[in-house]
Write a protein that holds these residues in place. Sequence first.
Motif, PDB file in Angstrom:
ATOM      1  N   THR A  44       0.821  -1.211   0.000  1.00  0.00           N
ATOM      2  CA  THR A  44       0.000   0.000   0.000  1.00  0.00           C
ATOM      3  C   THR A  44       0.859   1.267   0.000  1.00  0.00           C
ATOM      4  O   THR A  44       0.332   2.364  -0.145  1.00  0.00           O
ATOM      5  CB  THR A  44      -0.979   0.035   1.201  1.00  0.00           C
ATOM      6  OG1 THR A  44      -0.236   0.044   2.421  1.00  0.00           O
ATOM      7  CG2 THR A  44      -1.927  -1.156   1.162  1.00  0.00           C
ATOM      8  N   ASP A 127       0.477   5.882   4.107  1.00  0.00           N
ATOM      9  CA  ASP A 127       0.095   4.468   4.118  1.00  0.00           C
ATOM     10  C   ASP A 127       1.263   3.584   3.703  1.00  0.00           C
ATOM     11  O   ASP A 127       2.084   3.972   2.874  1.00  0.00           O
ATOM     12  CB  ASP A 127      -1.069   4.223   3.147  1.00  0.00           C
ATOM     13  CG  ASP A 127      -2.374   4.824   3.645  1.00  0.00           C
ATOM     14  OD1 ASP A 127      -2.667   4.700   4.843  1.00  0.00           O
ATOM     15  OD2 ASP A 127      -3.095   5.418   2.819  1.00  0.00           O
ATOM     16  N   GLY A 128       1.292   2.381   4.269  1.00  0.00           N
ATOM     17  CA  GLY A 128       2.195   1.349   3.796  1.00  0.00           C
ATOM     18  C   GLY A 128       3.470   1.145   4.579  1.00  0.00           C
ATOM     19  O   GLY A 128       4.222   0.217   4.297  1.00  0.00           O
TER      20      GLY A 128
END
Length: 141
Positions: A44, A127-128
């Motif tokens: 992500t 994110d991620g």
Amino acid sequence: MVFSDYTAIDNGQWTMDNALTFNFSELDSVQPHNMFINIRNDNTFQFNNLFLITELEYPDGNTTKDTLEYKMAKPSGEWLGKGFGSIKENKLWYQEKIVFRDTGVYKVNIVHAMRKNGDVDGIHILDGITDVGLEIEKSTQ
């Protein structure tokens, strides 16, 4: 290795105002050390690079601040980190041949400094990124 610690990022969403702090002390005060920032990311994560702002606070209160950029993916989009499955780990150089001469507690603060091209404001929730770590090894040179 003389120090290793990780902080898990809640739900893989690192907020811009969430400074991650790592404390350490009692390292060899003569031999040089190498410091690494370890980043675990999943699919992500939308970028091929990562900008971080780091602060190294010495026991006497002096602080050094750096803005760092790391490549996270090849131009093809393939992750540079190691690991099987969707989580990749990146061992990124932070400080090379640093000597910890002072006794007491050292602190390293890390925040992300990501922004989209053309935007003045940074990305509030990145994110991620699933984990961020700090690793210190004795230098062999």
